[in-house]
Design a protein around this motif. Structure first.
Motif: not given
Lengths: 127, 182
Positions: A26, A88-89, A91-92, A100-105, A108-110, A112
């Motif tokens: 990948f 978390t986002c 620290r990414h 990997t994509p950056i995600v903020c749960l 609900r933000l991505v 990529r």
């Protein structure tokens, strides 16, 4: 180790190698497209063409749970600040070409890479 | 109050406190900054320990206490809600599997639990962000992480539980009470 244990160890080892190969494949296959997309709830909010960035800038994305500050500069795109407790986002770190994509749960933000398929879809919907 | 019940309640409280302390300390340490959502899950050592020494019901109570109080202490209410999906999926799978794997094979149960947790987490993330494109980059990473962290926490629990058992401090629960490890 018992025979049962050995059998499972072999199975897990195979799974580990398969996933390492998939990960490597990948990372090699998906070079960044140079255009990062900021998505919220799966909807493309804005695109950032990294080669066109001349001066660093920032913008904020506000969701139900708070605000993310996205910074774009010569190192790439990253979330500089988030007002959620888990961070978390942040620290990414930046969106890497093979990462990997950056995600903020909470929001609900991505963030990529926008692929060609995405571009086609967005063209149709007026994205 | 009966003596057995009191001992059980005390042990549950003690294990919940240990799990909570481990959880809060671990929450302060980012393990791998480059990959989101990956952590060792050391508090899971306590969940597995409780499962093998006190049974699924007690283990479930200890887990829920840890999740609830952990959310209050770390202030990660919303984030914990998201991780509840993976956590409960993992627990149910471990509770079923622990009947099939002896105390000498806790590491296997632990790996399955970690994998279930990570995959549940990924499913939640895809659902919440409505982004199926998260699966290809994250799936291999999360499976690898689950294998390694599950093995580590499982072995930690296995060594601890079997030593304590040999020393006579604890007895295994249910069908494993009188069976040798291995």
């Amino acid at each position: 180790m018992s025979r049962k244990g050995k059998a499972w160890a072999v199975l897990f080892a195979v799974l580990l190698i398969a996933c390492a190969a998939a990960w490597y494949g990948f990372a090699r296959g998906s070079r960044g497209t140079g255009v990062a997309g900021v998505y919220q709830d799966g909807v493309l909010l804005r695109t950032i063409e990294l080669s066109a960035v001349t001066a660093p800038y920032e913008f904020t994305v506000t969701g139900q749970e708070g605000t993310n500050t996205v910074r774009v500069d010569e190192t790439g795109v990253f979330i500089r600040e988030a007002d959620c407790p888990d961070q978390t986002c942040v620290r990414h770190g930046p969106l890497l070409e093979d990462g990997t994509p950056i995600v903020c749960l909470p929001n609900r933000l991505v963030i990529r890479w926008v692929t060609e398929e995405d571009a086609g879809l967005d063209g149709q919907t007026g994205g | 109050m009966k003596k057995g019940l009191m001992k059980k309640l005390t042990t549950q409280g003690l294990l919940a406190a240990v799990a909570l302390a481990v959880f809060v300390v671990e929450a302060q340490i980012p393990l791998l900054p480059a990959v989101q959502g990956i952590k060792l899950g050391l508090a899971n050592v306590v969940s597995l320990f409780a499962l093998y020494t006190m049974g699924p019901w007690s283990a479930c109570m200890i887990l829920l206490t840890r999740i609830l109080l952990g959310g209050l202490i770390t202030g990660r209410g919303a984030a914990l809600l998201y991780s509840l999906g993976g956590g409960l999926l993992s627990f149910v799978l471990c509770a079923v599997l622990h009947r099939f794997f002896s105390p000498g094979h806790i590491w296997i149960v632990s790996i399955f639990g970690a994998l279930a947790h990570n995959l549940g987490q990924l499913a939640m993330a895809v659902w919440i962000t409505r982004t199926p494109a998260l699966v290809p980059p994250y799936l291999p990473v999360l499976v690898i992480a689950g294998l390694l962290t599950g093995l580590f926490t499982g072995l930690a629990c296995q060594v601890l539980a079997n030593r304590l058992n040999r020393l006579g401090f604890i007895r295994f629960y249910g069908k494993w009470t009188d069976m040798p490890d291995g």
